[in-house]
Design an enzyme around this catalytic site. Structure first.
Site, PDB file in Angstrom:
ATOM      1  N   ALA A  35      54.439  21.046 102.555  1.00 54.28           N
ATOM      2  CA  ALA A  35      53.399  21.914 103.107  1.00 54.28           C
ATOM      3  C   ALA A  35      53.969  23.268 103.524  1.00 54.28           C
ATOM      4  O   ALA A  35      53.350  24.315 103.319  1.00 54.28           O
ATOM      5  CB  ALA A  35      52.752  21.235 104.306  1.00 54.28           C
ATOM      6  N   ASP A  38      54.669  25.286 100.407  1.00 51.99           N
ATOM      7  CA  ASP A  38      53.416  25.831  99.877  1.00 51.99           C
ATOM      8  C   ASP A  38      52.969  27.049 100.683  1.00 51.99           C
ATOM      9  O   ASP A  38      52.464  28.019 100.126  1.00 51.99           O
ATOM     10  CB  ASP A  38      52.306  24.774  99.917  1.00 51.99           C
ATOM     11  CG  ASP A  38      52.578  23.650  98.936  1.00 51.99           C
ATOM     12  OD1 ASP A  38      53.440  23.839  98.054  1.00 51.99           O
ATOM     13  OD2 ASP A  38      51.946  22.589  99.064  1.00 51.99           O
ATOM     14  N   SER A  83      75.913  22.773  66.095  1.00 51.56           N
ATOM     15  CA  SER A  83      75.660  21.378  66.451  1.00 51.56           C
ATOM     16  C   SER A  83      77.014  20.702  66.619  1.00 51.56           C
ATOM     17  O   SER A  83      78.053  21.355  66.570  1.00 51.56           O
ATOM     18  CB  SER A  83      74.767  20.711  65.426  1.00 51.56           C
ATOM     19  OG  SER A  83      75.541  20.362  64.320  1.00 51.56           O
ATOM     20  N   LYS A 122      75.741  13.179  77.016  1.00 52.57           N
ATOM     21  CA  LYS A 122      74.958  13.820  75.970  1.00 52.57           C
ATOM     22  C   LYS A 122      73.489  13.655  76.362  1.00 52.57           C
ATOM     23  O   LYS A 122      72.916  12.567  76.254  1.00 52.57           O
ATOM     24  CB  LYS A 122      75.230  13.188  74.608  1.00 52.57           C
ATOM     25  CG  LYS A 122      74.535  13.931  73.490  1.00 52.57           C
ATOM     26  CD  LYS A 122      75.094  13.567  72.136  1.00 52.57           C
ATOM     27  CE  LYS A 122      74.555  14.484  71.053  1.00 52.57           C
ATOM     28  NZ  LYS A 122      73.115  14.383  70.889  1.00 52.57           N
ATOM     29  N   ARG A 143      67.108  26.280  69.770  1.00 53.54           N
ATOM     30  CA  ARG A 143      68.206  26.404  68.830  1.00 53.54           C
ATOM     31  C   ARG A 143      67.715  26.794  67.437  1.00 53.54           C
ATOM     32  O   ARG A 143      68.366  27.564  66.731  1.00 53.54           O
ATOM     33  CB  ARG A 143      68.954  25.072  68.750  1.00 53.54           C
ATOM     34  CG  ARG A 143      70.241  25.158  67.963  1.00 53.54           C
ATOM     35  CD  ARG A 143      71.098  23.952  68.245  1.00 53.54           C
ATOM     36  NE  ARG A 143      70.666  22.817  67.454  1.00 53.54           N
ATOM     37  CZ  ARG A 143      71.351  22.354  66.410  1.00 53.54           C
ATOM     38  NH1 ARG A 143      72.489  22.908  66.072  1.00 53.54           N
ATOM     39  NH2 ARG A 143      70.902  21.348  65.740  1.00 53.54           N
ATOM     40  N   CYS A 420      39.161 -15.744  81.705  1.00 51.39           N
ATOM     41  CA  CYS A 420      40.590 -15.723  82.043  1.00 51.39           C
ATOM     42  C   CYS A 420      41.314 -16.895  81.375  1.00 51.39           C
ATOM     43  O   CYS A 420      40.864 -18.038  81.490  1.00 51.39           O
ATOM     44  CB  CYS A 420      40.733 -15.793  83.563  1.00 51.39           C
ATOM     45  SG  CYS A 420      42.432 -16.010  84.100  1.00 51.39           S
ATOM     46  N   CYS A 423      42.252 -19.552  84.203  1.00 53.48           N
ATOM     47  CA  CYS A 423      41.338 -20.327  85.041  1.00 53.48           C
ATOM     48  C   CYS A 423      39.920 -20.399  84.495  1.00 53.48           C
ATOM     49  O   CYS A 423      39.081 -21.091  85.068  1.00 53.48           O
ATOM     50  CB  CYS A 423      41.311 -19.768  86.463  1.00 53.48           C
ATOM     51  SG  CYS A 423      40.451 -18.199  86.603  1.00 53.48           S
ATOM     52  N   CYS A 444      42.144 -18.868  90.720  1.00 50.19           N
ATOM     53  CA  CYS A 444      42.931 -18.681  89.497  1.00 50.19           C
ATOM     54  C   CYS A 444      44.401 -18.996  89.771  1.00 50.19           C
ATOM     55  O   CYS A 444      45.024 -18.365  90.619  1.00 50.19           O
ATOM     56  CB  CYS A 444      42.775 -17.235  89.032  1.00 50.19           C
ATOM     57  SG  CYS A 444      43.772 -16.839  87.597  1.00 50.19           S
TER      58      CYS A 444
HETATM   59  S1  IVH Z   1      77.887  20.912  73.230  1.00 44.86           S
HETATM   60  C1  IVH Z   1      79.467  23.730  70.125  1.00 44.86           C
HETATM   61  N1  IVH Z   1      77.334  19.237  75.164  1.00 44.86           N
HETATM   62  O1  IVH Z   1      73.556  17.752  71.366  1.00 44.86           O
HETATM   63  C2  IVH Z   1      78.985  22.565  70.877  1.00 44.86           C
HETATM   64  N2  IVH Z   1      75.773  19.447  73.385  1.00 44.86           N
HETATM   65  O2  IVH Z   1      74.481  18.682  68.161  1.00 44.86           O
HETATM   66  C3  IVH Z   1      77.584  22.688  71.250  1.00 44.86           C
HETATM   67  N3  IVH Z   1      73.758  18.071  73.666  1.00 44.86           N
HETATM   68  O3  IVH Z   1      71.791  20.277  70.045  1.00 44.86           O
HETATM   69  C4  IVH Z   1      76.961  21.506  71.892  1.00 44.86           C
HETATM   70  N4  IVH Z   1      74.315  17.183  75.594  1.00 44.86           N
HETATM   71  O4  IVH Z   1      71.469  20.100  72.477  1.00 44.86           O
HETATM   72  C5  IVH Z   1      76.926  19.769  73.994  1.00 44.86           C
HETATM   73  N5  IVH Z   1      76.945  17.816  76.979  1.00 44.86           N
HETATM   74  C6  IVH Z   1      76.550  18.352  75.802  1.00 44.86           C
HETATM   75  C7  IVH Z   1      75.330  18.005  75.218  1.00 44.86           C
HETATM   76  C8  IVH Z   1      74.967  18.571  73.994  1.00 44.86           C
HETATM   77  C9  IVH Z   1      73.398  17.235  74.650  1.00 44.86           C
HETATM   78  C10 IVH Z   1      72.942  18.323  72.458  1.00 44.86           C
HETATM   79  C11 IVH Z   1      72.783  19.764  72.147  1.00 44.86           C
HETATM   80  C12 IVH Z   1      72.973  19.910  70.658  1.00 44.86           C
HETATM   81  C13 IVH Z   1      73.339  18.538  70.226  1.00 44.86           C
HETATM   82  C14 IVH Z   1      74.652  18.549  69.496  1.00 44.86           C
END
Ligand code: IVH
Length: 692
Positions: A35, A38, A83, A122, A143, A420, A423, A444
């Protein structure tokens, strides 16, 4: 023109709101009641409406979501978003193979020291690049294909965990933070429960929830989805001094700037550290507040990362090490229903056994008819089953292309179960309710079993040993019709049941006897009144002080209780209007169930108001929780350790160091009888009569 006073107030409000946001969304430690937050927010909104020239892009009011877009503009990444290679071998060998590759690429001999790694989670969401120029968030992008992503700045602004301004002076010219937007499991469950209640579509899983929200063209809709963010790296950097020399130091530095960074990370030497991290997280995966699909290992030193470089758009210095999936495909063998304590019929899919999230799943909840309709689940369908955390496995979607031909019919719960299955009472679905219910009440057996288990559960009457299997036998053999019958059970009868012997029967009887001394709050909770949970039961007990006053309460009187609204009030009125329920209450009291009563809210502060007590050792009859509840009901506080501020130490058998400390400090000692007589004196009107 705004006066200097208004400018100063706006600045002060922004700083305070940013501080509360950080505490709430990043540190998970709220600093003010909602609150008050807010109120601050509204004050800032009002001032900004009156003085639009003072609105800045980093003001917390800019998070609420602007006008809908037709499409997201494209953004070319200053530094490509790469990636990461995935190690599909989920065993320890996966981590060892990565370490071996890194050592080979670095030209290290076996005799050379181990490589230092950073290991982290991850996250399972959507990768985002946050671009801060001179400390202010100017752009957020997905990305995309790694070279070009989509500009989702408007939606990202609605994520409260993401700072709109970095906490740094002087700020770097450019600092790009990369990380993952995701949805916590509890936020996901809560969001879906709310959507289900409102008859609106639910999210399939937290990952789709996060990705879908960020790709939502209307930022006002995105703002309603509870999202979180963790940083895991950098993009373009200009003028940030000194740039950290390791990955772990980079994340520490980002955290210091106010960017959320996950605490579940380590640095360690060689493959052994990686394997240990992988195992540790695997063991705790279900308890994490969000989904992960693996862990990530990174060579910690940035200079070594540079030396290792990339192969086909993936860094050689990082790898993702996966865990078994939390979603799997299987087929629906049948749809059945389970009858709950309140008579709700929950449809359950019987599944071809499938290994998901680390366990074999054979059943998954379908929630209710609306959910079945929305997902259109039919017997014979191939479905995606999800099991994550401690949440009950769930059917999240149907793979419609794999539906058998000719198509199986739609599932209609009321048609399939007009009565049911437990029952034979009629099943009805009331207007405005999602659940279909059995009208059998305590006739029941399914409801009786659930009611009995609830009555005996730890936070209710706390009858140790009265669990699933026993409860089922007691009801099925007609030994227990209502919870009151529990207090009439005899040794011979109990000893004759399956899995019971003389000794366990005697233990159960002793537990039943002990449970008779309880608190009003526990008793109210134990009755299993619909919509009366533990907190409401405590509030009711505190407010009315005595059971008869609760039973006699009118709707208006009930509505005067904290947090009791019309629905809860109706449930209570209906419960006590039922002669059968009053009869059970009378029998329970007659059997010796008792508690200390007070005059309720009309009463002045309780006898223990402002007093601190410490419990030590085992009390002869009272369970620890029961003693604590009684003390709290009388206004006292129970502390964990003895100090000069302790008013009483209540000591039972085998009291140890706390008793010694109390004696040293000269704190007043009480035994159980002493405590009870003190509590009993807590009533000027003599209403405390222990209701035998
Ligand atoms: S490092 C150059 N660390 O996994 C390295 N990626 O293909 C760049 N992801 O699309 C990524 N947790 O969104 C990194 N602790 C983490 C991550 C992470 C999730 C995802 C990221 C990326 C995919 C890797």
């Amino acid at each position: 023109m705004a006066s200097p006073g208004v400018r100063a107030r706006i600045t002060a409000l922004r700083q305070e709101i940013v501080r509360h946001d950080h505490a709430y969304y990043v540190l998970d430690a709220p600093t003010v009641p909602d609150a008050e937050y807010d109120r601050l927010f509204r004050e800032l909104q009002t001032l900004e409406t009156e003085h639009p020239e003072l609105v800045t892009p980093d003001s917390p009011t800019r998070r609420v979501g602007g006008t809908p877009l037709d499409a997201f503009p494209k953004v070319r990444h200053a530094v490509p978003m790469l990636s990461i290679r995935t190690e599909t071998d989920t065993e320890a060998t996966g981590a060892q193979a990565f370490d071996a590759r890194v050592r080979k690429e670095l030209g290290l001999a076996e005799t050379d020291p181990p490589v230092e790694y950073a290991a982290e989670l991850k996250f399972d969401g959507l990768a985002i690049n946050l671009r801060y120029e001179h400390g202010v968030l100017v752009q957020a992008a997905t990305r995309g294909d790694g070279e070009t992503g989509e500009d989702v700045t408007q939606n990202i602004r609605t994520v409260h965990a993401i700072p709109l301004r970095l906490n740094i002076a002087p700020p770097p010219a450019v600092l790009e933070v990369r990380g993952e937007v995701f949805m916590r499991r509890d936020d996901f469950e809560r969001y879906n429960a709310r959507q289900r209640d409102a008859g609106k579509p639910t999210l399939v899983n937290p990952r789709n929830g996060a990705a879908g929200s960020i790709r939502q063209l209307d930022p006002k809709l995105a703002a309603q989805r509870p999202l979180s963010f963790f940083a895991y790296g950098l993009g373009e950097v200009q003028g940030w001094q000194p740039v950290p020399a390791t990955h772990s130091a980079t994340l520490d530095a980002l955290a210091a700037l106010g960017v959320p960074v996950c605490a579940e990370r380590i640095t360690g030497l060689g493959a052994a550290a990686l394997v240990a991290f992988h195992d540790d997280i695997a063991a705790r995966r279900d308890q994490l507040p969000f989904d992960i699909d693996g862990v990530v290992y990174k060579v910690n030193r940035v200079d070594l990362q540079r030396e290792l470089g990339f192969v086909s758009r993936e860094p050689r210095w990082a790898v993702a090490h996966k865990y078994p999936a939390q979603e799997q495909l299987t087929t629906v063998l049948g749809i059945e229903v389970q009858v709950g304590r309140t008579g709700a019929l929950t449809p359950v899919a019987r599944l071809a056994p499938v290994f998901v999230g680390g366990v074999t799943v054979t059943n998954a909840t379908l929630h209710n008819q609306d959910e079945i309709d929305r997902k259109d689940v039919r017997v014979g369908d191939t479905v995606i089953v999800r099991r994550a955390g401690d949440v009950i496995p769930e059917v999240v979607a149907v793979v419609t292309d794999r539906r058998p031909q000719p198509e199986p019919p739609r599932f209609d719960l009321l048609q399939r179960y007009p009565v049911c299955p437990e029952c034979g009472s009629h099943v009805v679905r009331l207007e405005g309710e999602a659940a279909a219910r059995c009208t059998g009440g305590l006739v029941c057996p399914a409801q009786r079993k659930q009611a009995l288990l609830h009555f005996a559960s730890r936070r209710a009457m706390d009858i140790e040993g009265l669990g699933d299997k026993l409860g089922e036998q007691l009801v099925d053999r007609g030994l227990v019709h209502t919870p009151a019958d529990v207090y009439g059970l005899e040794l011979d009868t109990l000893a004759g049941l399956e899995r019971m012997a003389e000794k366990s029967a005697a233990n159960l009887l002793a537990a039943i006897e002990t449970s008779k001394a309880t608190t009003l709050a526990r008793f109210i909770f134990a009755l299993g009144i619909r919509n009366v949970g533990e907190t409401t039961a405590k509030d009711l007990a505190k407010h009315f002080g005595g059971l008869d006053r609760l039973i006699a309460a009118t709707e208006a009187e009930l509505l005067a209780v904290r947090d009791v609204g019309p629905i809860v009030a109706q449930s209570i009125l209906q419960f006590f209007a039922e002669p059968h329920n009053l009869d059970v209450v009378r029998k329970l009291r007659a059997a010796g169930v008792h508690w200390t009563e007070s005059t309720g809210m009309q009463q002045l502060a309780g006898i223990l108001a402002g007093k601190t007590l410490v419990l030590t050792g085992t009390l002869p009859t009272l369970a620890r929780d029961a003693a604590k509840d009684m003390i709290e009901a009388a206004g006292g506080k129970v502390a964990g350790s003895v100090s000069k501020k302790t008013d009483y130490v209540v000591a039972g058998l085998e009291a140890g160091s706390k008793l010694v400390k109390a004696q040293e400090l000269g704190v007043t000692l009480l035994d159980e009888a002493g405590l009870l007589s003190l509590l009993a004196s807590d009533n000027k009107s003599g209403q405390h009569a222990l209701d035998f």
